[in-house]
Motif scaffolding. Structure first.
Motif, PDB file in Angstrom:
ATOM      1  N   ARG A  68       1.582   4.762 -16.797  1.00 29.41           N
ATOM      2  CA  ARG A  68       1.008   3.421 -16.855  1.00 29.41           C
ATOM      3  C   ARG A  68       2.131   2.391 -16.953  1.00 29.41           C
ATOM      4  N   GLN A  69       2.058   1.324 -16.157  1.00 32.47           N
ATOM      5  CA  GLN A  69       3.093   0.295 -16.160  1.00 32.47           C
ATOM      6  C   GLN A  69       2.726  -0.913 -17.008  1.00 32.47           C
ATOM      7  N   GLY A 100     -10.271   5.502 -22.152  1.00 33.44           N
ATOM      8  CA  GLY A 100      -9.637   4.490 -21.311  1.00 33.44           C
ATOM      9  C   GLY A 100      -8.148   4.679 -21.115  1.00 33.44           C
ATOM     10  N   LEU A 101      -7.468   5.276 -22.096  1.00 33.63           N
ATOM     11  CA  LEU A 101      -6.035   5.467 -21.970  1.00 33.63           C
ATOM     12  C   LEU A 101      -5.679   6.388 -20.809  1.00 33.63           C
ATOM     13  N   TYR A 102      -6.610   7.210 -20.438  1.00 26.79           N
ATOM     14  CA  TYR A 102      -6.313   8.231 -19.432  1.00 26.79           C
ATOM     15  C   TYR A 102      -6.962   7.921 -18.086  1.00 26.79           C
ATOM     16  N   GLU A 114       4.637 -20.111 -31.912  1.00 26.22           N
ATOM     17  CA  GLU A 114       5.261 -18.805 -32.070  1.00 26.22           C
ATOM     18  C   GLU A 114       4.885 -17.947 -30.869  1.00 26.22           C
ATOM     19  N   TYR A 115       5.565 -16.805 -30.727  1.00 27.50           N
ATOM     20  CA  TYR A 115       5.122 -15.857 -29.716  1.00 27.50           C
ATOM     21  C   TYR A 115       5.326 -14.428 -30.199  1.00 27.50           C
ATOM     22  N   VAL A 116       4.515 -13.524 -29.644  1.00 30.74           N
ATOM     23  CA  VAL A 116       4.609 -12.098 -29.938  1.00 30.74           C
ATOM     24  C   VAL A 116       4.629 -11.350 -28.612  1.00 30.74           C
ATOM     25  N   PHE A 117       5.030 -10.094 -28.669  1.00 28.89           N
ATOM     26  CA  PHE A 117       5.122  -9.289 -27.460  1.00 28.89           C
ATOM     27  C   PHE A 117       3.957  -8.319 -27.340  1.00 28.89           C
ATOM     28  N   GLN A 118       3.524  -8.109 -26.100  1.00 29.42           N
ATOM     29  CA  GLN A 118       2.573  -7.057 -25.766  1.00 29.42           C
ATOM     30  C   GLN A 118       3.236  -6.153 -24.737  1.00 29.42           C
ATOM     31  N   SER A 119       3.191  -4.868 -24.976  1.00 29.56           N
ATOM     32  CA  SER A 119       3.724  -3.907 -24.021  1.00 29.56           C
ATOM     33  C   SER A 119       2.766  -2.739 -23.902  1.00 29.56           C
ATOM     34  N   ARG A 120       3.018  -1.884 -22.960  1.00 30.32           N
ATOM     35  CA  ARG A 120       2.195  -0.684 -22.808  1.00 30.32           C
ATOM     36  C   ARG A 120       2.234   0.165 -24.072  1.00 30.32           C
ATOM     37  N   GLU A 121       3.365   0.172 -24.760  1.00 29.23           N
ATOM     38  CA  GLU A 121       3.536   1.024 -25.934  1.00 29.23           C
ATOM     39  C   GLU A 121       2.929   0.440 -27.201  1.00 29.23           C
ATOM     40  N   SER A 122       2.597  -0.859 -27.178  1.00 29.65           N
ATOM     41  CA  SER A 122       2.087  -1.520 -28.390  1.00 29.65           C
ATOM     42  C   SER A 122       0.824  -0.842 -28.906  1.00 29.65           C
ATOM     43  N   LEU A 123       0.794  -0.591 -30.217  1.00 27.72           N
ATOM     44  CA  LEU A 123      -0.381  -0.071 -30.929  1.00 27.72           C
ATOM     45  C   LEU A 123      -0.733   1.367 -30.565  1.00 27.72           C
ATOM     46  N   GLU A 147       2.511  10.166 -29.386  1.00 25.46           N
ATOM     47  CA  GLU A 147       1.813  11.106 -28.507  1.00 25.46           C
ATOM     48  C   GLU A 147       1.072  10.359 -27.403  1.00 25.46           C
ATOM     49  N   GLU A 148       0.394   9.261 -27.760  1.00 29.49           N
ATOM     50  CA  GLU A 148      -0.334   8.475 -26.762  1.00 29.49           C
ATOM     51  C   GLU A 148       0.619   7.831 -25.768  1.00 29.49           C
ATOM     52  N   ILE A 149       1.769   7.394 -26.237  1.00 29.53           N
ATOM     53  CA  ILE A 149       2.772   6.808 -25.350  1.00 29.53           C
ATOM     54  C   ILE A 149       3.255   7.846 -24.344  1.00 29.53           C
TER      55      ILE A 149
END
Length: 302
Positions: free
Chosen positions: A96-97, A236-238, A75-84, A88-90
């Motif tokens: 961030r790329q 870390g997000l910032y 199987e596969y799943v996606f990871q993106s910058r927006e995940s989790l 507001e955090e997005i």
């Protein structure tokens, strides 16, 4: 219960200059990950879950996944910058790329993991012995076990002549991981192995044990990863290049007294796809293993 193999394959490949996860290195167009999956299946793993980026899905399926899935439960799943992240955090991290690192990747796959699991990078060669060691151990523990595991490698056997590497240097006590210090820049300076940490240069002997992100966890570890991720997000997000790193999160589980990590070792020599010039080295190494009978000339039946 057969363990699951979780493959971190969503990296951007900034040093390699391409999608190294699906670059052909075998005689029949196989990728480095074909050989990892072959070894994992032969070592008792029941399925594989890949973590990828949405933008490589088409190529990933055509050049690797469909072949693996014909021979292995996959199987596969996606990871993106927006995940989790919250809306507001997005919004606050829109510049961030890339995604947020290896802990973030593991958490993205959480819903697909229902049994003990091993984690590997997509661009490193680990060797069948390491998969067998970890597969046997993970098959013996329960889902709520606090006794996790890892396989460490000798630093001098994991270096690249093409440039610097990032390694978690391990301290081990009584067969258990005592801690990991992430060294993001280790390189050759002549015949010496040099690290730059906190702005200071120092020399390694080459005999140090290092993490290659080959960990084994029960699902209980997700609780510790949640703690690390929430703490990471506060600062870390910032920070533009900050990443949530799996070896650090694993080490913190130990430091907080929430579990132990059994330390297994491998003397296998590493090779991998960090830099463009590594591809020919990997092809030669794979060809030599086929010539020696370690792998069949045709890896998969289908």
């Amino acid at each position: 219960m057969k363990p699951t193999l979780l493959v971190l394959a969503a990296g951007m490949g900034s040093r390699y200059g391409g999608v190294k996860q699906i670059d052909a290195v075998g005689k029949n167009g196989e990728c480095l990950l074909d050989f990892a999956n072959y070894d994992a299946k032969a070592s008792g793993f029941g399925k594989v879950v890949f973590i990828i980026r949405k933008d490589i899905e088409k190529d990933f399926r055509e050049r690797l996944f469909d072949r693996i899935a014909a021979n292995f439960d996959a199987e596969y799943v996606f990871q993106s910058r927006e995940s989790l992240l919250t809306d507001e955090e997005i919004s606050k991290t829109s510049e961030r790329q890339k995604p947020w690192g290896t802990v973030h990747a593991v958490l993205c796959a959480r819903e697909k993991i229902h049994e003990p699991f091993a984690v590997i990078n997509s661009d490193d060669y680990y060797g069948r012995e390491a998969f067998k060691t970890l597969g046997d151990y993970l098959s013996s523990i329960s889902n709520d076990s606090t006794e996790h595991a890892m396989v460490g490698y000798v630093l001098g056997k994991t270096m690249s002549k093409s440039g610097s590497v990032s390694r978690g240097v391990c301290s081990v006590k009584d067969g258990l991981l005592d801690g990991i210090v992430e060294n993001t820049k280790i390189y050759y300076e002549g015949s010496k192995i040099i690290t730059e940490l906190d702005g200071k240069k120092s020399e390694f002997t080459g005999n140090e044990w290092v993490s290659m992100n080959l960990f084994g966890f029960s699902p209980k570890a997700f609780e510790g990863f949640d703690v690390y991720w929430e703490n990471f997000k506060k600062t870390g997000l910032y920070t533009p290049k900050q990443e949530a790193l799996l070896p650090v999160a694993a080490s913190e589980i130990v430091k907080r007294g929430e579990g132990v990590i059994k330390f297994f070792s491998s003397t296998e020599s590493w090779f991998g796809m960090t830099y463009p010039q590594d591809r020919e080295i990997v092809k030669e190494e794979i060809a030599a293993k086929i010539a020696s009978g370690y792998y069949p000339a045709k890896l998969w039946e289908k």
